[in-house]
Design a protein around this motif. Structure first.
Motif, PDB file in Angstrom:
ATOM      1  N   ASN A   1       0.848  -1.187   0.000  1.00 15.66           N
ATOM      2  CA  ASN A   1       0.000   0.000   0.000  1.00 15.66           C
ATOM      3  C   ASN A   1       0.886   1.240   0.000  1.00 15.66           C
ATOM      4  OD1 ASN A   1      -1.565  -2.212   1.646  1.00 15.66           O
ATOM      5  ND2 ASN A   1      -3.103  -0.803   0.857  1.00 15.66           N
ATOM      6  N   SER A   2       0.612   2.133  -0.918  1.00 13.80           N
ATOM      7  CA  SER A   2       1.353   3.392  -0.907  1.00 13.80           C
ATOM      8  C   SER A   2       0.646   4.363   0.045  1.00 13.80           C
ATOM      9  CB  SER A   2       1.445   3.966  -2.318  1.00 13.80           C
ATOM     10  OG  SER A   2       0.208   3.932  -2.968  1.00 13.80           O
ATOM     11  N   PRO A   3       1.388   5.337   0.567  1.00 11.21           N
ATOM     12  CA  PRO A   3       0.794   6.245   1.561  1.00 11.21           C
ATOM     13  C   PRO A   3      -0.409   6.997   1.016  1.00 11.21           C
ATOM     14  CG  PRO A   3       3.180   6.423   1.574  1.00 11.21           C
ATOM     15  CD  PRO A   3       2.820   5.577   0.388  1.00 11.21           C
ATOM     16  N   LEU A   4      -1.362   7.210   1.898  1.00 17.25           N
ATOM     17  CA  LEU A   4      -2.544   7.986   1.545  1.00 17.25           C
ATOM     18  C   LEU A   4      -2.288   9.460   1.813  1.00 17.25           C
ATOM     19  CD1 LEU A   4      -5.391   5.841   3.163  1.00 17.25           C
ATOM     20  CD2 LEU A   4      -4.646   5.840   0.778  1.00 17.25           C
ATOM     21  N   HIS A   5      -2.814  10.287   0.930  1.00 21.17           N
ATOM     22  CA  HIS A   5      -2.746  11.735   1.101  1.00 21.17           C
ATOM     23  C   HIS A   5      -4.187  12.234   1.158  1.00 21.17           C
ATOM     24  CE1 HIS A   5       1.601  11.893   0.217  1.00 21.17           C
ATOM     25  NE2 HIS A   5       1.314  10.822  -0.510  1.00 21.17           N
ATOM     26  N   PHE A   6      -4.529  12.852   2.277  1.00 22.40           N
ATOM     27  CA  PHE A   6      -5.914  13.212   2.527  1.00 22.40           C
ATOM     28  C   PHE A   6      -6.257  14.620   2.063  1.00 22.40           C
ATOM     29  CE2 PHE A   6      -7.755   9.803   5.036  1.00 22.40           C
ATOM     30  CZ  PHE A   6      -6.640   9.095   5.446  1.00 22.40           C
TER      31      PHE A   6
END
Lengths: 115, 108
Positions: free
Chosen positions: A101-106
């Motif tokens: 999983n790649s990092p989430l950007h909110f």
């Protein structure tokens, strides 16, 4: 690079109505995930879209639906609104590919109030 | 059993101390682990991610992962009042699931 953009920031709706929320991901990000955040339940996963296909889905009723367009922009729809749907709805984008999983950007979220 | 568990806190530490935040997860197939910080009224922002067992350091932050124990932690060294926030642990296996968060207060 522009961040994740969510519109509108605030919404007030009445029970029984429906609502559509919009999310524009970071340029180059192909995955868009939606979360519901409430004080009691924390961040609850709604669904994830990747390349216009729903790839994962959380445990929410069918009243919650979404879609993703060819430019990776995503919309989330909630039909027949209930008081319990009042929450902060967060959209997050990520690259979405690879084995991990790649990092989430909110985004800044849409605050929905149902009266 | 919740998929991702964190102590809700609040955790209070004095300025300059080490803050230790812990998280356990239930899905043994999980491969990706993240820590996010969320200030009141703001959206979560990424602090660190870790994929392999062991420690990963980034400035004042160290993430520790132990897959055998299904445990991930975040250490914040030299804590500052600006670190006061809710810290969210997130675990990925296909989708990403979040813990309820630990509220940290750093007292001057």
């Amino acid at each position: 690079k522009a961040g994740v953009t969510q519109t509108p920031r605030y919404l007030i709706k009445t029970r029984g109505q429906q609502v559509t929320l919009s999310c524009s991901p970071i340029s180059g990000h192909r995955s868009v995930s939606w979360y519901q955040q409430t004080p009691g339940q924390g961040l609850q996963f709604l669904f994830e879209y990747f390349s216009e296909t729903q790839r994962n889905k959380g445990n929410f009723p069918g009243r919650f639906s979404g879609r993703q367009f060819s430019n990776s922009r995503s919309e989330m729809n909630v039909s027949t609104l209930e008081l319990g749907d009042s929450a902060l709805y967060l959209c997050a984008s990520s690259l979405g590919d690879g084995n991990y999983n790649s990092p989430l950007h909110f985004g800044n979220g849409t605050r929905l109030t149902v009266t | 059993q919740k998929e991702v568990e964190q102590n809700s806190g609040p955790l209070s530490v004095p300025e300059g101390a080490i803050a230790s935040l812990n998280c356990t997860y239930s899905d043994r197939g999980s491969q990706s682990f993240f820590w996010y910080r969320q200030y009141s009224g703001k959206s979560p922002e990424l602090i660190m991610f870790i994929y392999s067992n062991g420690d990963k350091e980034d400035g004042r932050f160290t993430a520790q992962l132990n897959k055998a124990s299904q445990y991930v932690s975040l250490l914040i060294r030299d804590s500052q009042p600006s670190d006061s926030a809710t810290y969210l642990c997130a675990v990925g296996n296909n989708d990403m699931r979040f813990g309820a968060g630990t509220r940290l207060t750093v007292k001057p």
